[in-house]
Enzyme design. Structure first.
Site, PDB file in Angstrom:
ATOM      1  N   GLY A  35       0.825  -1.213   0.000  1.00  0.00           N
ATOM      2  CA  GLY A  35       0.000   0.000   0.000  1.00  0.00           C
ATOM      3  C   GLY A  35       0.856   1.258   0.000  1.00  0.00           C
ATOM      4  N   HIS A  36       1.856   1.273   0.894  1.00  0.00           N
ATOM      5  CA  HIS A  36       2.766   2.421   0.914  1.00  0.00           C
ATOM      6  C   HIS A  36       3.481   2.560  -0.435  1.00  0.00           C
ATOM      7  CE1 HIS A  36       2.834   1.268   5.339  1.00  0.00           C
ATOM      8  NE2 HIS A  36       2.474   2.524   5.405  1.00  0.00           N
TER       9      HIS A  36
HETATM   10  P1  AMP Z   1       0.797   4.735   7.750  1.00  0.00           P
HETATM   11  O1  AMP Z   1       2.222   4.274   7.659  1.00  0.00           O
HETATM   12  O2  AMP Z   1      -0.170   3.673   8.146  1.00  0.00           O
HETATM   13  O3  AMP Z   1       0.643   6.022   8.531  1.00  0.00           O
HETATM   14  O4  AMP Z   1       0.380   5.091   6.269  1.00  0.00           O
HETATM   15  C1  AMP Z   1       1.137   6.003   5.510  1.00  0.00           C
HETATM   16  C2  AMP Z   1       0.375   6.332   4.270  1.00  0.00           C
HETATM   17  O5  AMP Z   1       0.128   5.135   3.524  1.00  0.00           O
HETATM   18  C3  AMP Z   1      -0.999   6.958   4.564  1.00  0.00           C
HETATM   19  O6  AMP Z   1      -1.263   7.978   3.626  1.00  0.00           O
HETATM   20  C4  AMP Z   1      -1.934   5.795   4.380  1.00  0.00           C
HETATM   21  O7  AMP Z   1      -3.238   6.187   4.016  1.00  0.00           O
HETATM   22  C5  AMP Z   1      -1.253   5.034   3.250  1.00  0.00           C
HETATM   23  N1  AMP Z   1      -1.678   3.640   3.245  1.00  0.00           N
HETATM   24  C6  AMP Z   1      -1.688   2.780   4.289  1.00  0.00           C
HETATM   25  N2  AMP Z   1      -2.202   1.596   3.926  1.00  0.00           N
HETATM   26  C7  AMP Z   1      -2.543   1.707   2.611  1.00  0.00           C
HETATM   27  C8  AMP Z   1      -3.137   0.823   1.655  1.00  0.00           C
HETATM   28  N3  AMP Z   1      -3.490  -0.418   1.967  1.00  0.00           N
HETATM   29  N4  AMP Z   1      -3.315   1.281   0.397  1.00  0.00           N
HETATM   30  C9  AMP Z   1      -2.947   2.554   0.055  1.00  0.00           C
HETATM   31  N5  AMP Z   1      -2.397   3.433   0.912  1.00  0.00           N
HETATM   32  C10 AMP Z   1      -2.197   3.017   2.174  1.00  0.00           C
END
Ligand code: AMP
Length: 280
Positions: A35-36
């Site tokens: 996702g990231h």
């Molecule tokens: P986090 O590390 O969880 O704070 O996420 C960092 C970024 O990655 C944020 O903008 C999240 O929305 C995005 N993100 C997390 N999981 C996903 C996913 N499964 N698909 C797309 N973007 C994601």
């Protein structure tokens, strides 16, 4: 790939790259997954220089939340970012970002405390504050955020508009596992039984989409989500909301425009969130 741990380092590294083209920022808390990387991929399509940040921001975690146990996989994260063509990684510690505590806060007042913000007091204030700091430090042309964290995306858009940041905010589709579960760094903290139950979020969203497309009211779609999650004994529904994707206002009655359905479900100590946009 340059690895910067101080504000001074990242500022001078980004400054030296600016003459080579535009700069995109991808903020993360690490424990990176596909996702990231889809955010990085989207950013690379539009920008010459990608700056990723890895910072587990203490001010966005509530007292009982999972700050201490948040997964950390720095070496693997750096490999993934280097392979994806990221030019700069900023990995500060909390003292670098909050050297004298957190007296100055940024809050999108109403939006931060509505919807999912109502069940996580202070969460979106912490998010807006740290993202504002990262924008000031890196001064990117654009920043990329996942739609999975739907309210977060709107909080950031609102902050950028209200504080006149000269940059674009881009939302990226949610990357999912083979069974429809939204990828999340928190998924590794689920037990195997909880992980097996996690597709219930996507199933509830899918069912709500179907009935909205059949002409049902937002209220009916909300009770369908409550009913679906209610069938799963391991999960507790914490929040479900249906908002207009243009205004981020709560939708009542039969929706006339595109809506976003957002849910969060607690599995033991782990809060999972998911979202679906429905074009009507
Ligand atoms: P986090 O590390 O969880 O704070 O996420 C960092 C970024 O990655 C944020 O903008 C999240 O929305 C995005 N993100 C997390 N999981 C996903 C996913 N499964 N698909 C797309 N973007 C994601």
């Amino acid at each position: 790939m340059e690895i910067c741990r101080t504000i001074a380092e990242v500022r001078s590294t980004v400054e030296s790259l600016r003459s080579q083209g535009s700069v995109a920022l991808v903020p993360t808390m690490g424990a990176l997954h596909r996702g990231h990387m889809s955010l990085v991929g989207a950013a690379r399509e539009q920008h010459a220089n990608i700056v990723a940040t890895i910072f587990v921001n203490p001010t966005q975690f509530g007292n009982s939340e999972d700050l201490e146990t948040y997964p950390k996989t720095e070496a693997q994260d750096l490999d993934m970012l280097a392979e994806a063509g990221v030019g700069v990684v900023f990995i500060p510690n909390a003292d670098e970002i909050y050297p004298d505590g957190d007296q100055t806060i940024v809050e999108t007042v109403d939006l931060a405390n509505a919807f999912h913000g109502a069940v996580r007091p202070g969460h979106f204030r912490g998010v807006a504050t740290v993202v504002c700091k990262l924008f000031n430090i890196v001064q990117p042309d654009a920043a990329y955020f996942g739609k999975k964290d739907f309210q977060q995306l709107f909080v950031i858009r609102r902050m950028v508009r209200d504080l006149h940041f000269p940059m674009d905010i881009i939302g990226v589709e949610t990357a999912r596992d083979h069974d429809g579960v939204a990828l999340s760094s928190r998924n590794v903290r689920l037990s195997s039984e909880q992980r097996a139950a996690a597709p219930i979020l996507n199933a509830a969203l899918q069912r709500a989409e179907v009935i909205l497309k059949d002409g049902a009211t937002a209220e009916a779609a909300l009770s369908s989500v409550q009913q679906t999650i209610g069938t799963e004994p391991l999960g507790v529904l914490k929040a479900v909301d249906i908002v207009d994707t243009a205004t981020f206002q709560r939708v009542t009655g039969v929706p006339m425009t595109s809506v976003g359905i957002m849910i969060s479900v607690q599995f033991g100590n782990v809060l999972l969130i998911d979202q679906r946009e429905v074009a009507l």
